[in-house]
Motif scaffolding. Structure first.
Motif, mmCIF file in Angstrom:
data_model
loop_
_atom_site.group_PDB
_atom_site.id
_atom_site.type_symbol
_atom_site.label_atom_id
_atom_site.label_comp_id
_atom_site.label_asym_id
_atom_site.label_seq_id
_atom_site.Cartn_x
_atom_site.Cartn_y
_atom_site.Cartn_z
ATOM 1 N N GLY A 101 0.789 -1.219 0.000
ATOM 2 C CA GLY A 101 0.000 0.000 0.000
ATOM 3 C C GLY A 101 0.819 1.267 0.000
ATOM 4 N N ALA A 102 2.141 1.170 -0.083
ATOM 5 C CA ALA A 102 2.967 2.380 -0.067
ATOM 6 C C ALA A 102 4.239 2.121 -0.832
ATOM 7 N N LEU A 103 4.845 3.208 -1.326
ATOM 8 C CA LEU A 103 6.141 3.088 -1.989
ATOM 9 C C LEU A 103 7.176 3.783 -1.120
ATOM 10 N N LYS A 104 8.230 3.043 -0.742
ATOM 11 C CA LYS A 104 9.240 3.652 0.117
ATOM 12 C C LYS A 104 10.590 3.592 -0.567
ATOM 13 N N LEU A 105 11.318 4.678 -0.518
ATOM 14 C CA LEU A 105 12.657 4.704 -1.102
ATOM 15 C C LEU A 105 13.603 5.307 -0.078
ATOM 16 N N ILE A 106 14.591 4.522 0.333
ATOM 17 C CA ILE A 106 15.582 4.934 1.327
ATOM 18 C C ILE A 106 14.908 5.610 2.513
ATOM 19 N N GLY A 107 13.830 4.997 3.021
ATOM 20 C CA GLY A 107 13.203 5.515 4.217
ATOM 21 C C GLY A 107 12.142 6.574 3.971
ATOM 22 N N ILE A 108 12.159 7.174 2.794
ATOM 23 C CA ILE A 108 11.160 8.217 2.533
ATOM 24 C C ILE A 108 9.955 7.567 1.855
ATOM 25 N N THR A 109 8.789 7.822 2.391
ATOM 26 C CA THR A 109 7.585 7.269 1.771
ATOM 27 C C THR A 109 7.205 8.157 0.598
ATOM 28 N N LEU A 110 7.204 7.556 -0.599
ATOM 29 C CA LEU A 110 6.907 8.368 -1.786
ATOM 30 C C LEU A 110 5.407 8.531 -1.976
ATOM 31 N N ILE A 111 4.739 7.362 -2.039
ATOM 32 C CA ILE A 111 3.287 7.418 -2.210
ATOM 33 C C ILE A 111 2.697 6.501 -1.158
ATOM 34 N N SER A 112 1.567 6.893 -0.634
ATOM 35 C CA SER A 112 0.884 6.018 0.300
ATOM 36 C C SER A 112 -0.590 6.099 0.006
ATOM 37 N N ALA A 113 -1.210 4.955 -0.234
ATOM 38 C CA ALA A 113 -2.620 4.974 -0.603
ATOM 39 C C ALA A 113 -3.413 4.166 0.405
ATOM 40 N N PRO A 114 -4.613 4.596 0.730
ATOM 41 C CA PRO A 114 -5.407 3.870 1.734
ATOM 42 C C PRO A 114 -6.090 2.637 1.170
ATOM 43 N N ILE A 115 -5.311 1.824 0.417
ATOM 44 C CA ILE A 115 -5.911 0.600 -0.121
ATOM 45 C C ILE A 115 -5.538 -0.561 0.775
ATOM 46 N N GLU A 116 -6.325 -1.604 0.719
ATOM 47 C CA GLU A 116 -6.035 -2.808 1.487
ATOM 48 C C GLU A 116 -4.939 -3.584 0.754
ATOM 49 N N PRO A 117 -3.760 -3.722 1.351
ATOM 50 C CA PRO A 117 -2.680 -4.366 0.598
ATOM 51 C C PRO A 117 -2.926 -5.857 0.390
ATOM 52 N N ALA A 118 -2.506 -6.355 -0.748
ATOM 53 C CA ALA A 118 -2.667 -7.770 -1.063
ATOM 54 C C ALA A 118 -1.300 -8.440 -0.943
ATOM 55 N N MET A 119 -1.112 -9.219 0.138
ATOM 56 C CA MET A 119 0.194 -9.814 0.422
ATOM 57 C C MET A 119 0.717 -10.680 -0.704
ATOM 58 N N VAL A 120 -0.185 -11.195 -1.540
ATOM 59 C CA VAL A 120 0.244 -12.136 -2.568
ATOM 60 C C VAL A 120 1.284 -11.514 -3.486
ATOM 61 N N PHE A 121 1.265 -10.161 -3.604
ATOM 62 C CA PHE A 121 2.205 -9.545 -4.532
ATOM 63 C C PHE A 121 3.621 -9.527 -3.990
ATOM 64 N N ILE A 122 3.750 -9.632 -2.651
ATOM 65 C CA ILE A 122 5.090 -9.677 -2.078
ATOM 66 C C ILE A 122 5.668 -11.079 -2.206
ATOM 67 N N LEU A 123 4.784 -12.069 -2.310
ATOM 68 C CA LEU A 123 5.243 -13.453 -2.333
ATOM 69 C C LEU A 123 5.463 -13.928 -3.765
ATOM 70 N N ALA A 124 5.905 -15.179 -3.887
ATOM 71 C CA ALA A 124 6.290 -15.717 -5.194
ATOM 72 C C ALA A 124 5.180 -15.666 -6.247
ATOM 73 N N PRO A 125 3.950 -16.043 -5.921
ATOM 74 C CA PRO A 125 2.916 -16.025 -6.968
ATOM 75 C C PRO A 125 2.743 -14.636 -7.574
ATOM 76 N N GLY A 126 2.787 -13.616 -6.711
ATOM 77 C CA GLY A 126 2.659 -12.253 -7.201
ATOM 78 C C GLY A 126 3.763 -11.882 -8.152
ATOM 79 N N ALA A 127 4.985 -12.345 -7.847
ATOM 80 C CA ALA A 127 6.106 -12.053 -8.724
ATOM 81 C C ALA A 127 5.847 -12.598 -10.116
ATOM 82 N N LEU A 128 5.411 -13.860 -10.165
ATOM 83 C CA LEU A 128 5.175 -14.480 -11.472
ATOM 84 C C LEU A 128 4.030 -13.791 -12.207
ATOM 85 N N LEU A 129 2.988 -13.414 -11.454
ATOM 86 C CA LEU A 129 1.851 -12.726 -12.079
ATOM 87 C C LEU A 129 2.299 -11.439 -12.752
#
Lengths: 214, 229
Positions: free
Chosen positions: A160-188
Motif C-alpha cells: 500500500g505504499a512506496l518507500k525509497l531509502i526511508g522516505i515514503t513516496l506514495i501512500s494509498a489507503p488501499i487494502e494491501p494484497a500480500m500475494v504480490f510480495i510473495l512468489a505467486p505475485g512475482a510471477l503474475l
C-alpha cells in the motif's frame, strides 16, 4: 523521424533500455528479478551491484579478447565474473550491510545471472572496449529500470505504499494484497509485463514492416 | 603440448590477477566487516543487559562494564512452546537476577501464544529471582498470557533454565579456581596414583572382555555342533 543508425555507438547504450531490454526482451536473469523485486530499495541495490559487475566483466573480457584462446574462454569468463562479484559482495558487506542482508544470497548469485555471462559471451568477446562499456551501461540501466518497474508494482499493491531509502513516496489507503510480495505475485506481475512488452514490440514491428512494404 | 602449455599459462595468469585483486579488496574491507559484526552483536546483546563490551564463549556471552569488570551474562535458551521452539535471549546479572529478556524467534498461535513476545508480558521477568520464576498457576509470580498457558510456561521455564545455567557456570568457574589453587599446594603425587589405578582397572576390563568373547565363540561352536546332529 530519423531512425538511429544501428551501427552508431549511441545505439549500443540505448538498446539495453527498451529494444533489447535484458529482462523483458532478451529474457535473461529472471531468477534474481523475481526474488528481489519486492521493494524499490532492493531493486536499486541489486541493479547497482549487477551493473557494477557487468561493467567490470565486459571491460575486462573485451580488453583481453584478442589474447584469450577460444577453447578456454568459458573458464576465463567465470573467473572474471566471480572475482568481480566477490569484490562487490565484500564492498556491500563492509559499506551497506543492511542492503546486503536484504538481498541475502542473491548477491553471490549475481555470478550466475545470465545477463552478465550472456553479454560477455555474445558481445564483449567480439567487440572493442568502448562498445562493450556502452553495452554494459545500457544493459545495466535497462536491468535496473526493469527491476524498479516490477518492484514499484509489487510494493505498491503488496504494502500500500512506496518507500525509497526511508522516505515514503506514495501512500494509498488501499487494502494491501500480500500475494504480490510473495512468489505467486512475482510471477503474475512478470507474466503480465512480459505480455505487454511483447505486444509493444509486435506493434512496432508491424509499423516498420508496413513502412518498408510501402 | 605447446598449445596446452599456452592455455594453461593463460588461465594461470588470469587467475593470479583475480587472486591479487581479491586479496587487495579483502585486505581493505575485512576490518570494516569485523567491526560491523561486532557492532551488530553488541546491539542485539545490549537489548537485554546494559554493558560496555561483551566476550563470546561457546554457550553464553560475558558482559563487562567500562572498567572491564564482569557485570553479567547473556544466554540464549530454546524452550518447547505450544507449536514451536521459542528462542529466548536472557540477560542475567551477578546476583542471578534477570536484567532483560527478548524473544528471538517463535511460531506460536498469533493473537494468543504469540503475545509472549510483547513487552507487556516480558517486562515482568525483569528483576525476578529463580524462586519467583513460575507462572502464578504453578505458584510463582509470573502472570501468564490469558489463553496461552503453555507458551507462557515455556518462556518461564526457559528463563529458569537460563538462570540455572548461569549459576552452573558460576559454580564451575569457582570450583575451577579452587582446583587450580589445590594443585599448586600439593606436589602432584596424588594425581599419579590416580593415574595408575585407572590403568589397572582398564587392563582388567580388557581381560574380562576377552574372556567373554571366548565364551561366546565357544558357545556358538557348540550350537553348530548340535545342529549338525
Amino acid at each position: 523521424m530519423k531512425r538511429m543508425t544501428k551501427q552508431g555507438n549511441w545505439w549500443e547504450l540505448a538498446k539495453g533500455l527498451f529494444a533489447e531490454n535484458p529482462v523483458f526482451c532478451i529474457v535473461l536473469g529472471l531468477c534474481p528479478t523475481l526474488a528481489i523485486s519486492t521493494s524499490l530499495d532492493n531493486a536499486l541495490g541489486m541493479g547497482a551491484a549487477a551493473t557494477f559487475v557487468l561493467l567490470g566483466s565486459n571491460i575486462f573480457i573485451s580488453a583481453i579478447r584478442n589474447k584469450t584462446p577460444d577453447k578456454i574462454r568459458i573458464p576465463i569468463f567465470i573467473v572474471v565474473i566471480a572475482s568481480f562479484v566477490t569484490i562487490v559482495s565484500l564492498l556491500m558487506q563492509a559499506f551497506t550491510p543492511a542492503l546486503n542482508k536484504a538481498l541475502g544470497i542473491y548477491v553471490p548469485l549475481i555470478v550466475v545471472n545470465c545477463i552478465i555471462f550472456g553479454r560477455a559471451e555474445a558481445f564483449a568477446f567480439k567487440n572493442n572496449v568502448i562498445k562493450s562499456t556502452l553495452d554494459a551501461i545500457g544493459m545495466g540501466i535497462g536491468f535496473t529500470l526493469s527491476l524498479l518497474l516490477i518492484s514499484s508494482i509489487r510494493e505498491f499493491l503488496g504494502t500500500g505504499a512506496l518507500k525509497l531509502i526511508g522516505i515514503t513516496l506514495i501512500s494509498a489507503p488501499i487494502e494491501p494484497a500480500m500475494v504480490f510480495i510473495l512468489a505467486p505475485g512475482a510471477l503474475l506481475v512478470m507474466g503480465l509485463l512480459l505480455g505487454l512488452f511483447a505486444h509493444l514490440r509486435n506493434r512496432k514491428y508491424e509499423k516498420t514492416c508496413c513502412e518498408v512494404k510501402g | 603440448m605447446n598449445e596446452t602449455l599456452h592455455l594453461g599459462i593463460t588461465l594461470m595468469v588470469i587467475s593470479l590477477t583475480a587472486g591479487v585483486a581479491l586479496a587487495i579488496t579483502n585486505y581493505y574491507t575485512s576490518p570494516i566487516i569485523e567491526s560491523q559484526k561486532e557492532r551488530a552483536m553488541k546491539e542485539s546483546l545490549s537489548k537485554v543487559i546494559e554493558a560496555d563490551s561483551f566476550r563470546e564463549t561457546n554457550n553464553y556471552s560475558e558482559a563487562y562494564d567500562e572498567q572491564g569488570n564482569a557485570i553479567g551474562k547473556v544466554l540464549k535458551v530454546a524452550a518447547k512452546g505450544y507449536s514451536s521452539i521459542i528462542n529466548v535471549m536472557v540477560g542475567i546479572d551477578k546476583n542471578n537476577k534477570i536484567t532483560g529478556i527478548e524473544v528471538i524467534s517463535q511460531q506460536e498461535t498469533p493473537g494468543l501464544g504469540a503475545k509472549i513476545k510483547e513487552s507487556s508480558f516480558l517486562q515482568q521477568f525483569i528483576g525476578k529471582t529463580l524462586e519467583e520464576l513460575k507462572i502464578k498457576k504453578d505458584g510463582g509470580k509470573i502472570d501468564a498470557v490469558t489463553g496461552a498457558t503453555i507458551s507462557s510456561r515455556a518462556v518461564t521455564n526457559g528463563v529458569r533454565q537460563a538462570i540455572e545455567q548461569s549459576m552452573g557456570i558460576n559454580q564451575t568457574s569457582e570450583s575451577n579456581a579452587e582446583q587450580i589453587t589445590n594443585d599448586d599446594s600439593e606436589n602432584g603425587l596424588d594425581n599419579e596414583k590416580g593415574f595408575e589405578d585407572d590403568n589397572e582397572s582398564d587392563e582388567e576390563e580388557i581381560e574380562e572382555e576377552r574372556d567373554e568373547i571366548k565364551e561366546a565363540d565357544e558357545s556358538e561352536d557348540r550350537e553348530d555342533d548340535e545342529e549338525d546332529d
